[in-house]
Design a protein around this motif. Sequence first.
Motif, PDB file in Angstrom:
ATOM      1  N   THR A   1       0.939  -1.363   0.030  1.00 60.21           N
ATOM      2  CA  THR A   1       0.093   0.015   0.026  1.00 60.21           C
ATOM      3  C   THR A   1       0.722   1.279  -0.039  1.00 60.21           C
ATOM      4  OG1 THR A   1      -0.180   0.227   2.460  1.00 60.21           O
ATOM      5  CG2 THR A   1      -1.792  -1.237   1.289  1.00 60.21           C
ATOM      6  N   GLY A   2       0.211   2.420  -0.211  1.00 60.79           N
ATOM      7  CA  GLY A   2       0.986   3.701  -0.162  1.00 60.79           C
ATOM      8  C   GLY A   2       2.053   3.883  -1.439  1.00 60.79           C
ATOM      9  N   SER A   3       1.421   3.583  -2.667  1.00 57.45           N
ATOM     10  CA  SER A   3       2.182   3.558  -3.794  1.00 57.45           C
ATOM     11  C   SER A   3       2.691   4.998  -4.180  1.00 57.45           C
ATOM     12  CB  SER A   3       1.670   2.651  -4.943  1.00 57.45           C
ATOM     13  OG  SER A   3       2.562   2.703  -6.084  1.00 57.45           O
ATOM     14  N   ARG A   4       4.122   5.357  -4.126  1.00 57.25           N
ATOM     15  CA  ARG A   4       4.348   6.419  -4.560  1.00 57.25           C
ATOM     16  C   ARG A   4       5.719   6.321  -4.786  1.00 57.25           C
ATOM     17  NH1 ARG A   4       2.816   9.258   1.324  1.00 57.25           N
ATOM     18  NH2 ARG A   4       0.565   8.714   1.215  1.00 57.25           N
ATOM     19  N   THR A   5       5.893   6.765  -6.140  1.00 56.74           N
ATOM     20  CA  THR A   5       7.376   6.756  -7.081  1.00 56.74           C
ATOM     21  C   THR A   5       7.683   7.895  -7.739  1.00 56.74           C
ATOM     22  OG1 THR A   5       7.024   4.494  -7.157  1.00 56.74           O
ATOM     23  CG2 THR A   5       8.803   5.296  -8.607  1.00 56.74           C
ATOM     24  N   ILE A   6       8.589   8.569  -7.574  1.00 55.87           N
ATOM     25  CA  ILE A   6       8.997   9.838  -8.253  1.00 55.87           C
ATOM     26  C   ILE A   6       9.993   9.482  -9.287  1.00 55.87           C
ATOM     27  CG2 ILE A   6      10.192  12.113  -8.442  1.00 55.87           C
ATOM     28  CD1 ILE A   6       9.241  12.628  -5.261  1.00 55.87           C
TER      29      ILE A   6
ATOM     30  N   VAL B   1       4.593   8.912  -9.546  1.00 58.37           N
ATOM     31  CA  VAL B   1       3.796   7.947 -10.300  1.00 58.37           C
ATOM     32  C   VAL B   1       2.799   7.453  -9.055  1.00 58.37           C
ATOM     33  CG1 VAL B   1       3.496   5.781 -11.417  1.00 58.37           C
ATOM     34  CG2 VAL B   1       5.276   7.352 -12.000  1.00 58.37           C
ATOM     35  N   ASP B   2       1.633   7.425  -9.193  1.00 60.39           N
ATOM     36  CA  ASP B   2       0.588   7.068  -7.838  1.00 60.39           C
ATOM     37  C   ASP B   2       0.937   8.109  -6.715  1.00 60.39           C
ATOM     38  OD1 ASP B   2      -0.652   5.228  -9.405  1.00 60.39           O
ATOM     39  OD2 ASP B   2       0.704   3.684  -8.967  1.00 60.39           O
TER      40      ASP B   2
ATOM     41  N   THR C   1      -1.645   5.092 -12.124  1.00 60.49           N
ATOM     42  CA  THR C   1      -1.763   3.480 -12.640  1.00 60.49           C
ATOM     43  C   THR C   1      -3.224   3.120 -12.879  1.00 60.49           C
ATOM     44  OG1 THR C   1      -0.749   2.396 -10.880  1.00 60.49           O
ATOM     45  CG2 THR C   1       0.746   3.181 -12.427  1.00 60.49           C
ATOM     46  N   HIS C   2      -3.906   3.328 -11.529  1.00 65.73           N
ATOM     47  CA  HIS C   2      -5.310   2.934 -11.709  1.00 65.73           C
ATOM     48  C   HIS C   2      -5.866   3.501 -10.240  1.00 65.73           C
ATOM     49  CE1 HIS C   2      -2.846   0.016  -9.477  1.00 65.73           C
ATOM     50  NE2 HIS C   2      -4.253  -0.397  -8.531  1.00 65.73           N
ATOM     51  N   ALA C   3      -6.965   3.410 -10.229  1.00 68.94           N
ATOM     52  CA  ALA C   3      -7.932   4.077  -9.343  1.00 68.94           C
ATOM     53  C   ALA C   3      -8.031   3.495  -7.821  1.00 68.94           C
ATOM     54  CB  ALA C   3      -9.236   4.458  -9.854  1.00 68.94           C
TER      55      ALA C   3
ATOM     56  N   ASP D   1      -4.990   2.688  -2.667  1.00 68.00           N
ATOM     57  CA  ASP D   1      -3.583   2.736  -2.421  1.00 68.00           C
ATOM     58  C   ASP D   1      -2.792   3.143  -3.616  1.00 68.00           C
ATOM     59  OD1 ASP D   1      -4.434   0.415  -3.705  1.00 68.00           O
ATOM     60  OD2 ASP D   1      -2.775  -0.807  -3.056  1.00 68.00           O
ATOM     61  N   HIS D   2      -3.453   3.761  -4.554  1.00 69.95           N
ATOM     62  CA  HIS D   2      -2.729   4.256  -5.424  1.00 69.95           C
ATOM     63  C   HIS D   2      -3.134   5.622  -5.920  1.00 69.95           C
ATOM     64  CE1 HIS D   2      -0.475   0.852  -7.244  1.00 69.95           C
ATOM     65  NE2 HIS D   2      -1.371  -0.028  -6.270  1.00 69.95           N
ATOM     66  N   CYS D   3      -4.199   6.141  -5.405  1.00 70.56           N
ATOM     67  CA  CYS D   3      -4.859   7.508  -5.592  1.00 70.56           C
ATOM     68  C   CYS D   3      -5.383   8.337  -4.466  1.00 70.56           C
ATOM     69  CB  CYS D   3      -5.709   7.473  -6.880  1.00 70.56           C
ATOM     70  SG  CYS D   3      -7.247   6.748  -6.484  1.00 70.56           S
ATOM     71  N   GLY D   4      -5.278   7.556  -3.279  1.00 67.53           N
ATOM     72  CA  GLY D   4      -6.445   8.157  -2.225  1.00 67.53           C
ATOM     73  C   GLY D   4      -5.586   9.154  -1.534  1.00 67.53           C
TER      74      GLY D   4
END
Length: 84
Positions: free
Chosen positions: A13-18, A28-29, A60-62, A65-68
């Motif tokens: 969870t918490g996907s965040r990549t620069i 990204v996310d 990448t999707h909604a 854990d990718h956009c919240g």
Amino acid sequence: MQLEFWGANGSVTGSRTIVQTNRARVLVDCGLFQGDRKTRERNRDPFPYDPSSLDAVVLTHAHVDHCGYLPALVRDGFRGPVWW
């Protein structure tokens, strides 16, 4: 090109990549951390980077854990486009 991984490390969870190049700095996310209490408390940590330094966000999707965590990113200074 430089990559920075700020989420989904040790969990899913918490996907965040620069992704940074000499032309742009893109997140990204921007996901929420989910799971046990200790994991969820990571959502209260300040961003380890300046949101206003980002040129854009690519989702990448909604799933949450990718956009919240996008509202917090905007609250803390992000003003660029969000692409999905």
